[in-house]
Write a protein that holds these residues in place. Structure first.
Motif, mmCIF file in Angstrom:
data_model
loop_
_atom_site.group_PDB
_atom_site.id
_atom_site.type_symbol
_atom_site.label_atom_id
_atom_site.label_comp_id
_atom_site.label_asym_id
_atom_site.label_seq_id
_atom_site.Cartn_x
_atom_site.Cartn_y
_atom_site.Cartn_z
ATOM 1 N N THR A 217 72.897 22.183 -26.965
ATOM 2 C CA THR A 217 72.882 23.488 -26.313
ATOM 3 C C THR A 217 73.115 24.609 -27.320
ATOM 4 O OG1 THR A 217 75.190 23.130 -25.794
ATOM 5 C CG2 THR A 217 73.616 22.692 -24.043
ATOM 6 N N ASN A 243 64.905 21.672 -21.951
ATOM 7 C CA ASN A 243 66.025 22.603 -22.084
ATOM 8 C C ASN A 243 66.356 22.901 -23.535
ATOM 9 O OD1 ASN A 243 66.512 22.873 -19.348
ATOM 10 N ND2 ASN A 243 67.754 21.022 -19.278
ATOM 11 N N ILE A 246 64.176 25.606 -24.791
ATOM 12 C CA ILE A 246 64.563 26.924 -24.256
ATOM 13 C C ILE A 246 65.774 27.457 -25.022
ATOM 14 C CG2 ILE A 246 65.351 28.199 -22.234
ATOM 15 C CD1 ILE A 246 63.975 26.206 -20.488
ATOM 16 N N ASN A 247 66.785 26.593 -25.179
ATOM 17 C CA ASN A 247 67.988 27.016 -25.893
ATOM 18 C C ASN A 247 67.648 27.456 -27.315
ATOM 19 O OD1 ASN A 247 69.546 26.391 -23.676
ATOM 20 N ND2 ASN A 247 69.966 24.315 -24.361
ATOM 21 N N LYS A 250 65.671 30.877 -27.315
ATOM 22 C CA LYS A 250 66.543 32.014 -26.963
ATOM 23 C C LYS A 250 67.438 32.388 -28.146
ATOM 24 C CE LYS A 250 68.497 33.056 -23.138
ATOM 25 N NZ LYS A 250 67.992 33.967 -22.129
ATOM 26 N N GLN A 251 68.038 31.365 -28.758
ATOM 27 C CA GLN A 251 68.976 31.632 -29.841
ATOM 28 C C GLN A 251 68.249 32.038 -31.122
ATOM 29 O OE1 GLN A 251 71.580 28.157 -29.696
ATOM 30 N NE2 GLN A 251 71.855 28.505 -27.521
ATOM 31 N N GLU A 254 67.866 35.595 -30.735
ATOM 32 C CA GLU A 254 69.171 36.221 -30.924
ATOM 33 C C GLU A 254 69.497 36.360 -32.416
ATOM 34 O OE1 GLU A 254 73.396 34.896 -29.641
ATOM 35 O OE2 GLU A 254 71.963 34.026 -28.253
ATOM 36 N N ALA A 274 55.211 26.137 -16.558
ATOM 37 C CA ALA A 274 56.427 26.007 -15.754
ATOM 38 C C ALA A 274 57.654 26.490 -16.521
ATOM 39 C CB ALA A 274 56.614 24.562 -15.325
ATOM 40 N N PRO A 277 58.329 31.170 -18.267
ATOM 41 C CA PRO A 277 59.051 32.333 -17.747
ATOM 42 C C PRO A 277 60.543 32.333 -18.081
ATOM 43 C CG PRO A 277 57.667 31.367 -16.050
ATOM 44 C CD PRO A 277 57.650 30.427 -17.207
ATOM 45 N N SER A 278 61.134 31.138 -18.325
ATOM 46 C CA SER A 278 62.571 31.099 -18.560
ATOM 47 C C SER A 278 62.928 31.272 -20.025
ATOM 48 C CB SER A 278 63.135 29.780 -18.048
ATOM 49 O OG SER A 278 62.487 28.715 -18.688
ATOM 50 N N ASP B 118 63.352 24.111 -11.801
ATOM 51 C CA ASP B 118 62.895 24.723 -13.047
ATOM 52 C C ASP B 118 64.038 25.421 -13.770
ATOM 53 O OD1 ASP B 118 60.319 23.897 -12.876
ATOM 54 O OD2 ASP B 118 59.601 25.691 -11.839
ATOM 55 N N GLN B 119 63.873 25.544 -15.086
ATOM 56 C CA GLN B 119 64.907 26.212 -15.866
ATOM 57 C C GLN B 119 64.766 27.729 -15.747
ATOM 58 O OE1 GLN B 119 62.646 24.076 -17.131
ATOM 59 N NE2 GLN B 119 63.608 22.542 -18.413
ATOM 60 N N HIS B 120 65.886 28.403 -15.855
ATOM 61 C CA HIS B 120 65.878 29.867 -15.861
ATOM 62 C C HIS B 120 66.732 30.354 -17.008
ATOM 63 C CE1 HIS B 120 64.070 29.928 -11.893
ATOM 64 N NE2 HIS B 120 64.984 29.064 -11.484
ATOM 65 N N SER B 121 66.683 31.659 -17.250
ATOM 66 C CA SER B 121 67.671 32.214 -18.168
ATOM 67 C C SER B 121 67.822 33.697 -17.889
ATOM 68 C CB SER B 121 67.283 31.952 -19.614
ATOM 69 O OG SER B 121 66.191 32.744 -19.964
ATOM 70 N N ILE B 122 69.003 34.206 -18.240
ATOM 71 C CA ILE B 122 69.319 35.605 -17.954
ATOM 72 C C ILE B 122 68.792 36.487 -19.082
ATOM 73 C CG2 ILE B 122 71.226 37.243 -17.688
ATOM 74 C CD1 ILE B 122 72.827 34.923 -16.425
ATOM 75 N N GLY B 210 74.632 31.445 -19.450
ATOM 76 C CA GLY B 210 73.265 31.570 -18.960
ATOM 77 C C GLY B 210 72.450 32.593 -19.725
ATOM 78 N N SER B 211 73.132 33.466 -20.479
ATOM 79 C CA SER B 211 72.405 34.442 -21.287
ATOM 80 C C SER B 211 72.064 33.873 -22.655
ATOM 81 C CB SER B 211 73.249 35.703 -21.483
ATOM 82 O OG SER B 211 73.795 36.116 -20.263
ATOM 83 N N MET B 212 72.754 32.797 -23.047
ATOM 84 C CA MET B 212 72.502 32.228 -24.368
ATOM 85 C C MET B 212 71.662 30.960 -24.302
ATOM 86 S SD MET B 212 76.030 32.807 -26.455
ATOM 87 C CE MET B 212 77.162 31.849 -25.456
ATOM 88 N N ARG B 213 71.670 30.306 -23.140
ATOM 89 C CA ARG B 213 70.998 29.015 -23.039
ATOM 90 C C ARG B 213 70.177 28.952 -21.761
ATOM 91 N NH1 ARG B 213 76.343 25.381 -23.076
ATOM 92 N NH2 ARG B 213 77.309 26.192 -24.963
ATOM 93 N N ALA B 214 69.581 27.764 -21.542
ATOM 94 C CA ALA B 214 68.815 27.546 -20.331
ATOM 95 C C ALA B 214 69.761 27.256 -19.174
ATOM 96 C CB ALA B 214 67.880 26.361 -20.524
ATOM 97 N N ASN B 216 70.046 25.321 -15.754
ATOM 98 C CA ASN B 216 69.340 24.265 -15.026
ATOM 99 C C ASN B 216 70.328 23.517 -14.150
ATOM 100 O OD1 ASN B 216 70.371 21.787 -16.528
ATOM 101 N ND2 ASN B 216 69.642 23.095 -18.171
ATOM 102 N N GLU B 218 71.344 20.659 -13.980
ATOM 103 C CA GLU B 218 72.170 19.584 -14.541
ATOM 104 C C GLU B 218 73.271 20.127 -15.443
ATOM 105 O OE1 GLU B 218 68.523 18.623 -15.963
ATOM 106 O OE2 GLU B 218 68.207 18.755 -13.819
#
Lengths: 417, 287
Positions: A217, A243, A246-247, A250-251, A254, A274, A277-278, B118-122, B210-214, B216, B218
């Motif tokens: 993460t 995931n 995504i992590n 995002k980072q 950053e 899918a 968007p995240s 589905d995954q989301h993020s802020i 949630g702003s730094m990672r996905a 989900n 789990e």
């Protein structure tokens, strides 16, 4: 009394009724004499050993949807019957379920499991039984080489046929210095290895690399390594899934790596509709090398998306659906070659070996090692009307997976009947 | 070995640790005061992340979600405590264990039903992008904010517990509930407030994470595991332990990834083993 009046008005008395019945009966008998005899068509029984639970649950369902769509569009649409089994991503369960489908349900052919270690196990089991399996995923590299089988077809893609062309494209487009990253399991290592070998051979330099455990993460320490790498890389190539990707993205944003113009190139896809968007704006401008994109522009893809939307409203026609669709299409073409006789496995195989057609992915052929030869693209994430989409940045040509000579990634394939 | 990475990695470790403080201190407090080990704590944190995500989607305001999401989850926490946990006080702790595991499942499945798989993020406001330059070091702005913000919250909590009247009640509650009750203090109200604070802090951490990672469905289990590790290392029921444990865990995680890339995940468990070998009750006994 009233109902009698009504009957009389319609001319529906007993005599007329008998006449009409006789006429209809005669018509049926006569027409059946002149029409070709419609023998009760033989059922085509298709088994599916996919994952319907766990991490691949959605993938399993989408592959099945794709197979169903291909059959629904064929002349076999009323003959086909599907039998689904959940392998839970475990090779022993996959073998057991495949065996059950062939022995008990008497399926004619199988859509094979999703994970590479499952597909290899099932292929080895089916070889002596001479039973046919087509794979959407499960691209175990050994199946392309030393473990290839006459009874197994890889219809999707392999880690090799995406990493290899990516190396060439990277050198031509981005530069000579790369930072390699990977998820620390077999797929991550394969994707990186098949990129690294040709990249270094052609004069590229690997300035650093890391493999992060699945489920990482926090990528801060890894990103710090990339930031301090010397010389500065021209791009980051590798494979992280779901995931973790995504992590990482995002980072990565950053940490300002996007602003420093160090793009990420994900081997083996990653930026699907899918998940996009995240990801946030960090994903913009990055690439992935893949065999298909929802936004690919050709008439086959447009028709495919429309047909899928009609059959499965509200669902997403992503890369899992297209792979299922490819498997279904090849099954149909094999059946065509066998004159529609599902029992003639050998004829079906001969037919699939000769496939050569245009799919929504582009021009598809089957190589002699039973691995699909497919077009490979570099897609770049861009934004339109506030939504992310994949733009085709380059179409790098058609690739199979080598199966002879010292460079064959999965060893030598010796196909025997 | 790249020594120039030591300082940034120390800072990353402290940042990871500071978000962990928010999660673990709530878990530790509820255990200390109420004797309940709340297995739904990771779920509350996840709820914070999802509420935060929806609020940012709807209002476009990150600050609003940082305040409102924890309040919503604190409210849920109050209801949870009053209607499900309260009837089980004084019974076999196994009941509470089963109950909170069940609540965790209910939360996880409700999240799955409401927000999908589905995954989301802020999305962060633009001024949080990019980095701050100090001591020849580039540090991401949002991480710096997280570090300072979490440190401030932890500081306020520390002062509340050690210097205020409510803090005295909470600390007294940890030692001897019956006496506290005999002094005419309504312990159920104390329980309610402690549980609400724990839930709110977890949700606050959820929005930040949630702003730094996905985000989900789990993530709850992973967050719970980290928080439990902290509590075991720091000492069950100790606020000081939660703070020190979180920082230790964050720093170990960061250096583990730098020096032992292949076995990075193992490093935090190794830390736990070492601590438990020498101090089976954790670093700090109950405050």
């Amino acid at each position: 009394m009233k109902s009698n009046d009504k009957n009389r008005r319609l001319g529906l008395n007993r005599r007329n009724f008998l006449k009409a019945t006789a006429a209809i009966a005669a018509a049926i008998i006569v027409s059946s004499l002149f029409l070709p005899v419609q023998a009760a068509k033989q059922e085509i029984r298709v088994g599916l050993t996919l994952s319907y639970s766990g991490v691949y649950a959605m993938v399993g369902k989408r592959v099945e949807d794709g197979v169903r769509l291909a059959f629904a569009q064929s002349k076999y649409k009323d003959q086909v019957k599907f039998f689904s089994e959940d392998t839970q991503g475990k090779p022993n369960v996959a073998i057991e379920k495949a065996q059950k489908l062939f022995d008990k349900e008497k399926v004619h052919m199988l859509v094979g499991p999703i994970a590479g270690h499952e597909s290899l196990a099932v292929s080895e089991m089916l070889k002596p039984k001479k039973k046919l399996m087509l794979l959407a995923y499960g691209a175990n590299i050994k199946l392309c080489g030393e473990s290839c089988s006459r009874y197994t077809f890889l219809c999707g893609h392999t880690p090799w046929n995406q990493s290899y062309p990516a190396a060439d494209w990277f050198l031509k487009t981005l530069g000579k210095k790369v930072y390699l990253i990977g998820a620390d399991y077999s797929t991550g290592h394969e994707v990186v290895k098949f990129f690294k070998e040709p990249f270094e051979k052609k004069g590229g330099q690997v300035v650093g690399s890391f493999f992060a455990p699945l489920g990482t993460t926090e990528f801060a320490p890894y990103l710090a390594k990339i930031k301090s790498a010397s010389p500065k890389p021209d791009g980051i190539f590798g494979f992280l899934g779901g995931n973790d990707l995504i992590n990482f993205v995002k980072q990565y944003d950053e940490f300002g790596l996007r602003k420093e113009n160090i793009p990420i190139i994900v081997g083996l896809g990653g930026f699907g509709p899918a998940i996009l968007p995240s990801m946030g704006d960090g994903v913009l401008g990055n690439y992935h090398v893949f065999h298909y994109s929802y936004w690919l522009e050709n008439k086959e893809n447009t028709a495919f998306k429309a047909a899928f939307a009609k059959m499965f409203p509200g669902e997403l026609a992503d890369e899992s659906v297209i792979l299922g669709y490819e498997v279904g299409t090849m099954m149909v073409k094999g059946l065509d070659a066998a004159g529609g006789n599902p029992d003639n496995t050998e004829k079906i195989i001969d037919g699939i070996e000769k496939v050569d057609y245009k799919s929504p992915r582009g021009h598809i052929k089957m190589d002699p090692n039973h691995v699909a030869n497919v077009p490979i693209y570099l897609f770049q994430v861009q934004q339109k009307d506030g939504k992310y989409f994949l733009k085709t940045a380059a179409s790098v040509g058609n690739f199979g997976t080598p199966y002879s000579g010292p460079d064959a990634p999965g060893g030598e394939c010796k196909m025997s009947k | 070995m790249d020594l120039s990475l030591l300082l940034p990695n120390l800072l990353y470790g402290v940042t990871i640790g500071s978000t962990l403080i928010l999660i673990a201190s709530g878990l530790s407090l509820t255990f200390g005061v109420m004797g309940v080990l709340n297995f739904a704590h990771g779920g509350l944190c996840m709820l914070g992340a999802y509420f935060g995500y929806t609020l940012v989607q709807v209002t476009g305001n990150f600050w609003l979600s940082l305040i409102v999401a924890p309040l919503i989850v604190a409210g849920i926490g109050i209801l949870m405590e009053a209607f499900t946990i309260r009837p089980l006080y004084g019974l076999n702790p196994l009941y509470q264990l089963l109950l909170t595991v069940g609540l965790a499942m209910i939360i996880a499945n409700t999240v799955l039903l409401t927000w999908g798989g589905d995954q989301h993020s802020i999305t962060l406001p633009p001024y949080f992008k990019g980095y701050v330059h100090f001591f020849s070091l580039d540090y991401p702005r949002f991480r710096l904010f997280v570090l300072l913000f979490s440190a401030t919250i932890a500081g306020i909590l520390w002062i509340t517990i050690s210097r205020t009247k409510w803090g005295i009640v909470i600390r007294a509650g940890m030692h001897d509930l019956e006496t506290v009750n005999a002094f005419g203090i309504n312990i159920f109200r104390v329980f309610s407030i402690v549980f609400a604070i724990g839930a709110g802090l977890a949700a606050l951490a959820g929005v930040i994470i949630g702003s730094m990672r996905a985000i989900n469905p789990e993530m709850d289990f992973e967050l719970l595991t980290s928080a439990l590790l902290v509590v075991v290392i720091g000492g069950m029921g100790s606020f000081r332990g939660a703070v020190v444990g979180s920082l230790l865990l964050g720093i170990t995680d960061a250096f583990g990834a730098q020096f032992f890339t292949g076995v990075a995940k193992f490093s935090v468990w190794f830390l736990m083993v070492v601590v438990l070998l020498f101090r089976p009750e954790g670093l700090f006994k109950e405050d």
